[in-house]
Structure formats: C-alpha cells, structure tokens
Design an enzyme around this catalytic site. Structure first.
Site, PDB file in Angstrom:
ATOM      1  N   LYS A  14       0.859  -1.191   0.000  1.00 52.72           N
ATOM      2  CA  LYS A  14       0.000   0.000   0.000  1.00 52.72           C
ATOM      3  C   LYS A  14       0.880   1.221   0.000  1.00 52.72           C
ATOM      4  O   LYS A  14       2.013   1.178   0.508  1.00 52.72           O
ATOM      5  CB  LYS A  14      -0.895   0.014   1.250  1.00 52.72           C
TER       6      LYS A  14
HETATM    7  P1  NAD Z   1     -12.939   7.805  -3.112  1.00 51.32           P
HETATM    8  O1  NAD Z   1     -11.960   8.846  -2.769  1.00 51.32           O
HETATM    9  O2  NAD Z   1     -13.308   7.606  -4.547  1.00 51.32           O
HETATM   10  O3  NAD Z   1     -14.313   8.044  -2.307  1.00 51.32           O
HETATM   11  C1  NAD Z   1     -14.364   8.144  -0.912  1.00 51.32           C
HETATM   12  C2  NAD Z   1     -15.747   8.607  -0.492  1.00 51.32           C
HETATM   13  O4  NAD Z   1     -15.809   8.625   0.935  1.00 51.32           O
HETATM   14  C3  NAD Z   1     -16.080  10.020  -0.967  1.00 51.32           C
HETATM   15  O5  NAD Z   1     -17.446  10.101  -1.293  1.00 51.32           O
HETATM   16  C4  NAD Z   1     -15.777  10.860   0.276  1.00 51.32           C
HETATM   17  O6  NAD Z   1     -16.493  12.091   0.313  1.00 51.32           O
HETATM   18  C5  NAD Z   1     -16.261   9.899   1.351  1.00 51.32           C
HETATM   19  N1  NAD Z   1     -15.725  10.222   2.674  1.00 51.32           N
HETATM   20  C6  NAD Z   1     -14.478  10.630   3.007  1.00 51.32           C
HETATM   21  N2  NAD Z   1     -14.402  10.869   4.325  1.00 51.32           N
HETATM   22  C7  NAD Z   1     -15.611  10.595   4.833  1.00 51.32           C
HETATM   23  C8  NAD Z   1     -16.181  10.657   6.138  1.00 51.32           C
HETATM   24  N3  NAD Z   1     -15.456  11.060   7.178  1.00 51.32           N
HETATM   25  N4  NAD Z   1     -17.483  10.290   6.288  1.00 51.32           N
HETATM   26  C9  NAD Z   1     -18.210   9.901   5.218  1.00 51.32           C
HETATM   27  N5  NAD Z   1     -17.739   9.830   3.981  1.00 51.32           N
HETATM   28  C10 NAD Z   1     -16.468  10.180   3.785  1.00 51.32           C
HETATM   29  O7  NAD Z   1     -12.358   6.452  -2.464  1.00 51.32           O
HETATM   30  P2  NAD Z   1     -12.707   4.962  -2.873  1.00 51.32           P
HETATM   31  O8  NAD Z   1     -11.715   4.516  -3.897  1.00 51.32           O
HETATM   32  O9  NAD Z   1     -14.172   4.846  -3.144  1.00 51.32           O
HETATM   33  O10 NAD Z   1     -12.318   4.193  -1.527  1.00 51.32           O
HETATM   34  C11 NAD Z   1     -13.229   4.093  -0.435  1.00 51.32           C
HETATM   35  C12 NAD Z   1     -12.795   2.956   0.456  1.00 51.32           C
HETATM   36  O11 NAD Z   1     -12.769   1.733  -0.297  1.00 51.32           O
HETATM   37  C13 NAD Z   1     -11.401   3.082   1.082  1.00 51.32           C
HETATM   38  O12 NAD Z   1     -11.420   2.502   2.367  1.00 51.32           O
HETATM   39  C14 NAD Z   1     -10.546   2.250   0.157  1.00 51.32           C
HETATM   40  O13 NAD Z   1      -9.371   1.764   0.798  1.00 51.32           O
HETATM   41  C15 NAD Z   1     -11.501   1.116  -0.152  1.00 51.32           C
HETATM   42  N6  NAD Z   1     -11.158   0.381  -1.374  1.00 51.32           N
HETATM   43  C16 NAD Z   1     -11.066   1.019  -2.569  1.00 51.32           C
HETATM   44  C17 NAD Z   1     -10.771   0.275  -3.702  1.00 51.32           C
HETATM   45  C18 NAD Z   1     -10.747   0.907  -5.077  1.00 51.32           C
HETATM   46  O14 NAD Z   1     -10.677   0.156  -6.071  1.00 51.32           O
HETATM   47  N7  NAD Z   1     -10.831   2.216  -5.218  1.00 51.32           N
HETATM   48  C19 NAD Z   1     -10.538  -1.105  -3.608  1.00 51.32           C
HETATM   49  C20 NAD Z   1     -10.651  -1.720  -2.356  1.00 51.32           C
HETATM   50  C21 NAD Z   1     -10.969  -0.964  -1.255  1.00 51.32           C
END
Ligand code: NAD
Length: 429
Positions: free
Chosen positions: A118
C-alpha cells in the site's frame, strides 16, 4: 503474542483504533486458529519493506512544500506486491502498513498470485490544483522508481486517486526506464492499457458478495433497504449496481454529509447531481439531509461503509440496526465493534472479501496487458464474478468447518495460504 513489529512508525493512535494494531490482532487470531508456528507468525507480522520518501513540490504560487510519501511492501511470498495509493489527510505509516497487510491476505483469499502493499501521501487532494497533483504524483513515482515495476510492485488507485494518477505514474515510470511499461500500474485509463470493468469493479464485487449473502438467507436484492457511507469510486458504483439490481438505496453520504429517502434514492439522478456539485450529495431534491453519524444507525437490511476506517466503533455499535454489514472500505469496523456485532448475530462481510473486486480486476488488467490481448467488459465481469463467488463459498465453508465467524474464516484462508507458501519456499539463507 507477537512482538511489536520493529517499524519506524509514528506514535500510535489510541490502541483500540490503531489500524496496524487491529490488523496484527486479526492476524494473531488467525494464527491461533491455524496453530501457526511462532516463527511464521513473526515473519507475517512484519512488512518486508517500508519506504518513506520526501516529495518536494513547487505549488502554483511558487512556494515549495515538502510532503512525505509512503510505500509499504508487506509480503511478496505469492507474487509481486500489489496495492493502492491513497491521498488523504489521515494517511500515516501505521495506516499504510495495516492496509498493506490486508492486501496480502486479500490476494491470497481470492487466489490471485500477488503479495500485498500500500502507498499514500497525507494530503487533501481537493486543496491542490490538477497541475500540483500531477507534480506530486510524478515526483512520488520517481522517488519509488527502484521499488515498483510490473514484476516487483504494481500500484493501483485507492481513496483520493483514480485512473488519472495511474496514467501519470505509468508515464513517469516509462519515461525513466526508457520504454512504455503499462503493467507497472493497474486501474489505468483504457487508452494506455486499462481494463474495461475496472472502474466499477470494487463496487460490483461488493454487490456480488451482498447478493450471495442474501441468497444464503433465501432473499434477493429486490426491495432490500441499503445504506451506503461514501459515494466515491466504491460507494458510488455499489449504489448504482445495487439500484440497478432492484435494491432500495435509502441513504448515501460523502465527507460533507448525506441524504435520505425512505422510498429509495434515484441513484443515477444522484450521481449526476453529485457530479455537478463538487461531489456533494447535499441538497438533492426529494431527499432529507442526514449526518454521517445518523446514517450509520438507520434501520436497514444492508449497511455498506465505503469511506474510511473505524466508522463502526464501541461508541455506536449498539445503535447499528443493519442485519448485514458489507465492508466495502478497508477496516470500517473496529475490533471491539466487530466482536459486539458477531455476538449479536449480525453478518459482517469482511473487507478482504467484500472489497476484493478491485484487486481481482486489477489482476485481470495485468493479465490482459501481459498477454497483449484485451477482453470485452462482459468477459471481465464474468471472470471477476467467478473468483468472487468462489472466494465467498470458500469463506462460508471454512466458517462452517471451523465454527468461526466470517472474518476469522476469511483470515484463516488468506493467512493459511501465505503461511503454507512461506513454509514451502523456506527461509533464505
Ligand atoms: P474515493 O476517494 O473515490 O471516495 C471516498 C468517499 O468517501 C467520498 O465520497 C468521500 O467524500 C467519502 N468520505 C471521506 N471521508 C468521509 C467521512 N469522514 N465520512 C463519510 N464519507 C467520507 O475512495 P474509494 O476509492 O471509493 O475508496 C473508499 C474505500 O474503499 C477506502 O477505504 C478504500 O481503501 C476502499 N477500497 C477502494 C478500492 C478501489 O478500487 N478504489 C478497492 C478496495 C478498497
């Protein structure tokens, strides 16, 4: 007990919500269940390599700022390191180390030949211009040039990054080595060797796992009330696909707050609204505003935390009303909250299973790139679905055989496979 890993980590956040301590506790529980040798446990609890680099960046106003960028490579026992790059103000070396460890178990659980890694930079990307973000990303990549590569370590998007940052990383790496190397990152734009289906893959994977869990209860997605925290890459795609499948998404939120409608939100309209309102959902017609704290405790069938770690804690766990929690985010449920939910019979679909769709399609992107043969979206989705459903079935089976909850079942499968490979490879020298 495992010895505290000898990492140059910052001071811990309170122990009960430190993501790295939590990750080690889950590893320890799995090792106990598997009766793992203490030496193997010691190896698995330490990242193989921890890199922190300085990123000097000239801002648009001429000021120079130096940022810290991390990359933690936890294990490459099963294959090249694999894991996302996060841009978020809360990024710490401890958090990155925890997420790297989760990636190792996730890849092993899904049966894909990768290790875990990561990376991250503690910035709020919305406070930087596109040009500044490009300079930050390129310098970070350049500083990591010797540590990444298509057979070494393959970054991907995570919170705060997207296909755009992956294209900059791919270009910086390629220019430095002197030829195009599309396989150095996944989650790239289609124009440079990305895969169809990658953008929605994590959300699609979550939808598939929720659908399977409901099917095991004799239910379908039709009419199921779903609440989603986070409306970004993962939460947004999950909302869209669940809505398409007939579920009623009654509330979603972003960092600035959420919206609720007991009749179910019109998700395509909400996505269009957010796109026009700086990604915010606040003010969406035919909905009432709701805070993130209120959203988590709404009565619903399925709760999908798809934002940050540590959202369901000792403080709010007794108010949670969902029957199924699908961890689309990494680590959204704390250790204590997880125990309380399990004791109450709430089904917690663990992150290393529920959000694995992204890394599965990253793997499929890498395979397509290496074979110079690109598939249509239907094939990508079909291959991903096969691996997701297979892993879900294995977790359910393991849970039944060992009489353990789903998280421990998933961990015993992931940790067990890495431990077996480590044992077979032997310890060098
Ligand atoms: P992103 O940046 O596209 O979206 C994150 C979302 O969470 C946004 O809508 C943001 O406004 C919201 N957010 C941020 N802080 C917040 C809070 N305090 N309360 C409520 N909402 C909040 O990120 P993503 O890629 O969608 O990732 C989200 C999660 O999924 C993370 O934990 C990431 O590690 C996990 N994840 C992502 C992927 C991927 O392919 N992108 C894969 C596996 C896991």
């Amino acid at each position: 007990m495992i010895a505290t890993p000898t990492l140059p980590l910052e001071a811990a956040t309170p122990a009960h919500i430190c993501p790295f301590d939590q990750a080690c506790s889950y590893l320890e529980a799995a090792a106990k269940e598997l009766r793992l040798d203490q030496g193997l446990l010691e190896i698995l609890s330490h990242p193989r390599k921890v890199v922190t680099v300085s990123i000097p960046v000239k801002l648009d106003n001429g000021e120079v700022r130096v940022l810290a960028g991390h990359r933690v490579q936890h294990s490459d026992v099963l294959g090249p390191y694999k894991g996302g790059i996060r841009y978020h103000p809360a990024v710490t070396l401890r958090e990155v180390s925890a997420l790297a460890m989760l990636m190792t178990w996730k890849c092993a659980l899904l049966g894909i030949p990768y290790g875990g890694a990561k990376g991250g930079i503690a910035i709020a990307p919305e406070h930087y211009s596109v040009r500044e973000l490009e300079r930050i990303t390129r310098r970070y990549t350049s500083e990591l040039i010797k540590d990444i590569g298509p057979s070494v370590d393959i970054p991907a998007p995570d919170m705060g990054t997207s296909a755009r940052e992956m294209a900059w990383m791919m270009d910086t790496y390629s220019v430095n080595v002197g030829h195009a190397v599309p396989g150095v990152v996944t989650g790239k734009p289609l124009s440079v060797g990305g895969s169809l289906g990658r953008e929605k893959a994590t959300g699609r994977g979550t939808m598939i796992i929720v659908r399977e869990a409901l099917a095991d209860q004799g239910k379908s997605l039709e009419g199921i009330r779903v609440v989603i925290q986070g409306f970004g890459n993962v939460g947004g795609a999950a909302a869209e696909l669940l809505h398409q499948a007939g579920a009623k998404v009654i509330a979603v939120s972003t960092a600035t707050g959420g919206v609720f409608s007991s009749d179910g939100l019109d998700i395509p309209a909400l996505k269009a609204y957010a796109a026009e309102n700086h990604k915010s959902v606040i003010g969406f017609p035919q909905s009432t505003p709701i805070s993130n704290a209120e959203l988590l405790i709404l009565p619903c069938d399925v709760l999908i935390p798809a934002a940050l770690e540590n959202q369901i804690t000792e403080e709010n766990v007794h108010q949670i009303q969902a029957q199924i929690i699908a961890e689309a985010a990494n680590g959204p449920v704390t250790l204590e909250a997880n125990l309380a939910l399990e004791a109450r019979g709430v089904i917690v679909l663990p992150d290393i299973l529920a959000n694995a769709g992204g890394v599965v399609v990253s793997y499929l992107e890498w395979v397509q790139g290496l074979s110079y043969l690109f598939w249509d979206e239907e094939r990508v989705n079909r291959e991903m679905e096969h691996l997701m459903v297979q892993a879900y079935r294995q977790v359910i089976q393991q849970s039944k055989v060992r009489h353990v909850p789903l998280r421990l079942a998933a961990y015993t499968l992931g940790v067990g496979r890495v431990a077996q490979a480590l044992n077979d490879r032997g310890l060098y020298p």
